[in-house]
Motif scaffolding. Structure first.
Motif, PDB file in Angstrom:
ATOM      1  N   UNK A 161      19.893  31.696 -26.744  1.00 14.72           N
ATOM      2  CA  UNK A 161      18.564  32.074 -27.220  1.00 14.72           C
ATOM      3  C   UNK A 161      18.204  33.392 -26.542  1.00 14.72           C
ATOM      4  N   UNK A 162      18.681  34.467 -27.115  1.00 18.48           N
ATOM      5  CA  UNK A 162      18.522  35.796 -26.540  1.00 18.48           C
ATOM      6  C   UNK A 162      17.716  36.683 -27.491  1.00 18.48           C
ATOM      7  N   UNK A 163      16.962  37.639 -26.962  1.00 19.18           N
ATOM      8  CA  UNK A 163      16.190  38.545 -27.822  1.00 19.18           C
ATOM      9  C   UNK A 163      17.060  39.632 -28.444  1.00 19.18           C
ATOM     10  N   UNK A 164      17.991  39.209 -29.282  1.00 20.35           N
ATOM     11  CA  UNK A 164      18.873  40.159 -29.954  1.00 20.35           C
ATOM     12  C   UNK A 164      18.085  40.926 -31.015  1.00 20.35           C
ATOM     13  N   UNK A 165      18.559  42.099 -31.347  1.00 17.33           N
ATOM     14  CA  UNK A 165      17.878  42.916 -32.359  1.00 17.33           C
ATOM     15  C   UNK A 165      18.212  42.417 -33.756  1.00 17.33           C
ATOM     16  N   UNK A 166      17.181  42.064 -34.515  1.00 14.49           N
ATOM     17  CA  UNK A 166      17.339  41.588 -35.885  1.00 14.49           C
ATOM     18  C   UNK A 166      16.570  42.496 -36.832  1.00 14.49           C
ATOM     19  N   UNK A 167      16.999  42.513 -38.060  1.00 13.97           N
ATOM     20  CA  UNK A 167      16.344  43.301 -39.090  1.00 13.97           C
ATOM     21  C   UNK A 167      15.067  42.611 -39.560  1.00 13.97           C
ATOM     22  N   UNK A 168      13.980  43.361 -39.632  1.00 20.41           N
ATOM     23  CA  UNK A 168      12.746  42.893 -40.253  1.00 20.41           C
ATOM     24  C   UNK A 168      12.496  43.724 -41.498  1.00 20.41           C
ATOM     25  N   UNK A 169      12.943  43.223 -42.636  1.00 18.49           N
ATOM     26  CA  UNK A 169      12.776  43.943 -43.898  1.00 18.49           C
ATOM     27  C   UNK A 169      11.393  43.744 -44.490  1.00 18.49           C
ATOM     28  N   UNK A 170      10.540  42.967 -43.815  1.00 21.42           N
ATOM     29  CA  UNK A 170       9.182  42.760 -44.302  1.00 21.42           C
ATOM     30  C   UNK A 170       8.333  44.015 -44.171  1.00 21.42           C
ATOM     31  N   UNK A 171       8.702  44.885 -43.246  1.00 20.27           N
ATOM     32  CA  UNK A 171       7.872  46.051 -42.963  1.00 20.27           C
ATOM     33  C   UNK A 171       8.730  47.290 -42.763  1.00 20.27           C
TER      34      UNK A 171
ATOM     35  N   UNK B  67       3.261  34.163 -39.090  1.00 22.61           N
ATOM     36  CA  UNK B  67       2.595  35.046 -38.131  1.00 22.61           C
ATOM     37  C   UNK B  67       3.590  35.732 -37.198  1.00 22.61           C
ATOM     38  N   UNK B  68       4.893  35.575 -37.483  1.00 18.36           N
ATOM     39  CA  UNK B  68       5.899  36.000 -36.505  1.00 18.36           C
ATOM     40  C   UNK B  68       6.185  37.498 -36.542  1.00 18.36           C
ATOM     41  N   UNK B  69       6.329  38.086 -37.732  1.00 15.08           N
ATOM     42  CA  UNK B  69       6.719  39.493 -37.809  1.00 15.08           C
ATOM     43  C   UNK B  69       5.720  40.271 -38.653  1.00 15.08           C
ATOM     44  N   UNK B  70       5.563  41.557 -38.383  1.00 10.98           N
ATOM     45  CA  UNK B  70       4.656  42.373 -39.206  1.00 10.98           C
ATOM     46  C   UNK B  70       5.141  42.448 -40.653  1.00 10.98           C
ATOM     47  N   UNK B  71       4.190  42.370 -41.573  1.00 17.35           N
ATOM     48  CA  UNK B  71       4.498  42.551 -42.989  1.00 17.35           C
ATOM     49  C   UNK B  71       4.885  41.306 -43.737  1.00 17.35           C
ATOM     50  N   UNK B  72       4.929  40.158 -43.068  1.00 17.43           N
ATOM     51  CA  UNK B  72       5.452  38.971 -43.744  1.00 17.43           C
ATOM     52  C   UNK B  72       4.535  38.505 -44.865  1.00 17.43           C
ATOM     53  N   UNK B  73       3.223  38.733 -44.727  1.00 17.30           N
ATOM     54  CA  UNK B  73       2.309  38.335 -45.791  1.00 17.30           C
ATOM     55  C   UNK B  73       2.584  39.086 -47.084  1.00 17.30           C
ATOM     56  N   UNK B  74       2.783  40.400 -46.963  1.00 12.08           N
ATOM     57  CA  UNK B  74       3.105  41.204 -48.144  1.00 12.08           C
ATOM     58  C   UNK B  74       4.469  40.822 -48.704  1.00 12.08           C
ATOM     59  N   UNK B  75       5.435  40.567 -47.816  1.00 13.66           N
ATOM     60  CA  UNK B  75       6.774  40.202 -48.266  1.00 13.66           C
ATOM     61  C   UNK B  75       6.755  38.880 -49.030  1.00 13.66           C
ATOM     62  N   UNK B  76       5.953  37.932 -48.568  1.00 15.75           N
ATOM     63  CA  UNK B  76       5.863  36.648 -49.252  1.00 15.75           C
ATOM     64  C   UNK B  76       5.385  36.827 -50.686  1.00 15.75           C
TER      65      UNK B  76
ATOM     66  N   UNK C 261       9.118  45.843 -57.075  1.00 19.06           N
ATOM     67  CA  UNK C 261       9.440  47.241 -56.809  1.00 19.06           C
ATOM     68  C   UNK C 261       9.045  47.663 -55.396  1.00 19.06           C
ATOM     69  N   UNK C 262       7.989  47.032 -54.837  1.00 21.67           N
ATOM     70  CA  UNK C 262       7.514  47.403 -53.507  1.00 21.67           C
ATOM     71  C   UNK C 262       8.610  47.280 -52.465  1.00 21.67           C
ATOM     72  N   UNK C 263       9.518  46.314 -52.640  1.00 25.60           N
ATOM     73  CA  UNK C 263      10.610  46.098 -51.694  1.00 25.60           C
ATOM     74  C   UNK C 263      11.962  46.511 -52.274  1.00 25.60           C
ATOM     75  N   UNK C 264      11.940  47.311 -53.310  1.00 19.70           N
ATOM     76  CA  UNK C 264      13.179  47.868 -53.850  1.00 19.70           C
ATOM     77  C   UNK C 264      13.942  46.949 -54.773  1.00 19.70           C
ATOM     78  N   UNK C 265      13.291  45.892 -55.287  1.00 24.89           N
ATOM     79  CA  UNK C 265      13.971  44.969 -56.198  1.00 24.89           C
ATOM     80  C   UNK C 265      13.419  45.144 -57.610  1.00 24.89           C
ATOM     81  N   UNK C 266      14.189  44.666 -58.577  1.00 21.36           N
ATOM     82  CA  UNK C 266      13.737  44.750 -59.946  1.00 21.36           C
ATOM     83  C   UNK C 266      13.735  46.182 -60.456  1.00 21.36           C
ATOM     84  N   UNK C 267      12.796  46.488 -61.334  1.00 19.36           N
ATOM     85  CA  UNK C 267      12.714  47.806 -61.950  1.00 19.36           C
ATOM     86  C   UNK C 267      12.390  48.869 -60.907  1.00 19.36           C
ATOM     87  N   UNK C 268      13.172  49.938 -60.912  1.00 21.17           N
ATOM     88  CA  UNK C 268      12.945  51.028 -59.967  1.00 21.17           C
ATOM     89  C   UNK C 268      11.813  51.936 -60.458  1.00 21.17           C
ATOM     90  N   UNK C 269      11.071  52.542 -59.536  1.00 23.48           N
ATOM     91  CA  UNK C 269      10.002  53.454 -59.951  1.00 23.48           C
ATOM     92  C   UNK C 269      10.584  54.672 -60.665  1.00 23.48           C
TER      93      UNK C 269
END
Length: 462
Positions: A122-132, A308-317, A323-331
């Motif tokens: 259980x170490x604080x390894x660096x993980x990707x947060x794609x929510x923000x 409540x764990x990572x920034x941006x999770x509410x928007x990601x949910x 399109x906001x997260x790069x999925x579906x139809x591209x701008x």
């Protein structure tokens, strides 16, 4: 507007003066019948790996694929007297904090086996947060975030490791860089991993590049990803003994052999998720983010803390599959705006520390393209040699792709070469007719006859 690539986006010394037609795309080797069932083949591979390495360890996540690897390894080690030197089997589990309680309970059951030596990190390894885009990383079990932890620290937890830097945050290692700390020389160690070709085109490509021992890869860290405390001695190898298994093979083996498994899969099955869409890993990464809603549905006890764990999770949910997260139809790109400028607009949406990484990633992809061909990059049609298009690069600019899981060459796996060449030439011809070639930001004049670029063997006859 400028119609040239930004400084540094085009490699120096690139041969762009002559439009050649003798390029050949690299072909992946096709799947072939092996004459044996996948379980038998996995056991044979496992015995080979154990015979040819001083030590082995299982990279265990608690998921179905690492469950298959674990049980194949235990079967082979227990039945072959010469391989019992690997018992009890070393099993390394990186607890990623934002996981179902069912996973924790399953890993605990595995650790109670007499033939398993479990290391629960259980170490604080660096993980990707794609929510923000502004906060592209998070660190499970980070001491500064203890009040936000999704689960209590397990009693089995190993929370320190010699050589792992806890402070400052930016020096904390990723899991790939951390692995080198676990296997000091001189012994050779094979890390047994549940990588399967069916999971993604990138993984399929990884096991088709080598003709011999295609499931054994020397562990390396790319120089640009090297972190201050990363240690790789050249004695660590990755082995994928179940690389050719399909999802149904994994579950058939669980049933046929009576293996224990993660009961989180039962919860997801009852919730109506297909076997191919069931994941137990944290949902904050670029690909898992698409299924973030399944945590709220299937694991509400953990989701209450994840929310409540990572920034941006509410928007990601709400918008992870938009399109906001790069999925579906591209701008749509504004008329007259060069593609590099359009990409730069999205790169600037990332944090100041992430922007150079995204720009460098795009530069590397463009460099690879022009190292293989002088042909222009088109908006939609992937180039038949490299697979590159501006739309592909736009996805990188929007998402970041910090783990480099998206590869342009994979865009060529959905059609035959003739189709790719015809589509490419047709789109380039349409661009020339519309007079919008300047948007491509190609550093040389565009070819007058796009169809002349098609190699002879790929031209439509008659």
């Amino acid at each position: 507007m400028s119609s040239t690539l930004p400084d540094g986006w085009l490699p120096e010394g690139t041969a762009l003066d002559v439009y050649r037609t003798d390029y050949r795309p690299k072909h992946n080797r096709p799947r072939i019948a092996a004459g044996a069932d996948v379980y038998t083949l996995a056991c044979e591979r496992m015995a080979y790996v154990m015979d040819n390495h001083d030590r082995v360890c299982v990279a265990f996540s608690g998921g179905k694929d690492s469950t298959a690897v674990l049980n194949v390894a235990l079967e082979v080690a227990n039945r072959e007297p010469r391989l019992q030197r690997h018992l009890p089997l070393r099993v390394v589990f990186y607890d990623e904090e934002a996981i179902p309680y069912e996973t924790e309970e399953y890993v605990r059951r595995v650790g109670l086996r007499d033939d398993v030596a479990l290391e629960w990190y259980c170490l604080p390894v660096q993980h990707r947060n794609a929510c923000s885009r502004r906060h592209p990383y998070w660190w499970p079990w980070a001491p500064e975030d203890e009040a936000k932890w999704c689960r209590p620290l397990p009693p089995e937890a190993i929370s320190t490791l010699p050589g792992f830097p806890t402070w400052p945050q930016e020096e904390r290692l990723t899991i790939p860089n951390l692995n080198g700390l676990l296997v000091p020389p001189p012994h050779t160690t094979a890390m047994l991993m549940g990588i399967r070709a069916q999971e993604s085109l990138t993984r399929a490509h990884a096991v088709r590049l080598r003709h011999i021992d295609n499931y054994i890869v020397q562990y390396k860290i790319k120089s640009k990803d090297r972190q201050p405390a990363a240690v790789v001695h050249g004695n660590l190898w990755k082995a994928y003994p179940v690389y050719d298994w399909r999802t149904e093979d994994v579950w058939a083996a669980v049933r046929a052999h009576g293996w224990d498994y993660n009961r989180a899969y039962d919860v997801m099955e009852m919730a109506g998720l297909s076997p191919g869409g069931q994941r137990c890993s944290p949902a904050f990464g670029e690909e898992p983010l698409q299924k973030i809603h399944t945590y709220a549905k299937c694991f509400p006890d953990v989701w209450g803390r994840m929310a409540e764990r990572v920034p941006g999770i509410g928007a990601a949910y709400r918008y992870a599959r938009t399109e906001l997260y790069g999925y579906g139809q591209k701008p749509p790109k504004p008329d007259g705006q060069p593609w590099p400028d359009f990409l730069a607009h999205y790169i600037r949406k990332h944090s100041e520390t992430a922007q150079p990484k995204v720009a460098t990633r795009i530069k590397e992809i463009i460099t690879r393209h022009y190292a293989k061909t002088p042909h222009p990059i088109l908006p939609k049609a992937p180039h038949p040699v490299t697979g590159l298009s501006w739309t592909f690069l736009l996805t990188i600019a929007m998402r970041g792709d910090f783990k480099e899981r998206r590869q342009e060459a994979n865009q060529l796996m959905h059609a035959v070469e003739t189709t790719h060449w015809q589509n490419y030439a047709a789109e380039l011809a349409a661009i020339l007719d519309a007079g919008t070639g300047a948007d491509l930001a190609h550093p040389r004049p565009l070819p007058a006859d796009p169809y002349a670029l098609i190699p002879e063997q790929y031209r439509t006859k008659g």
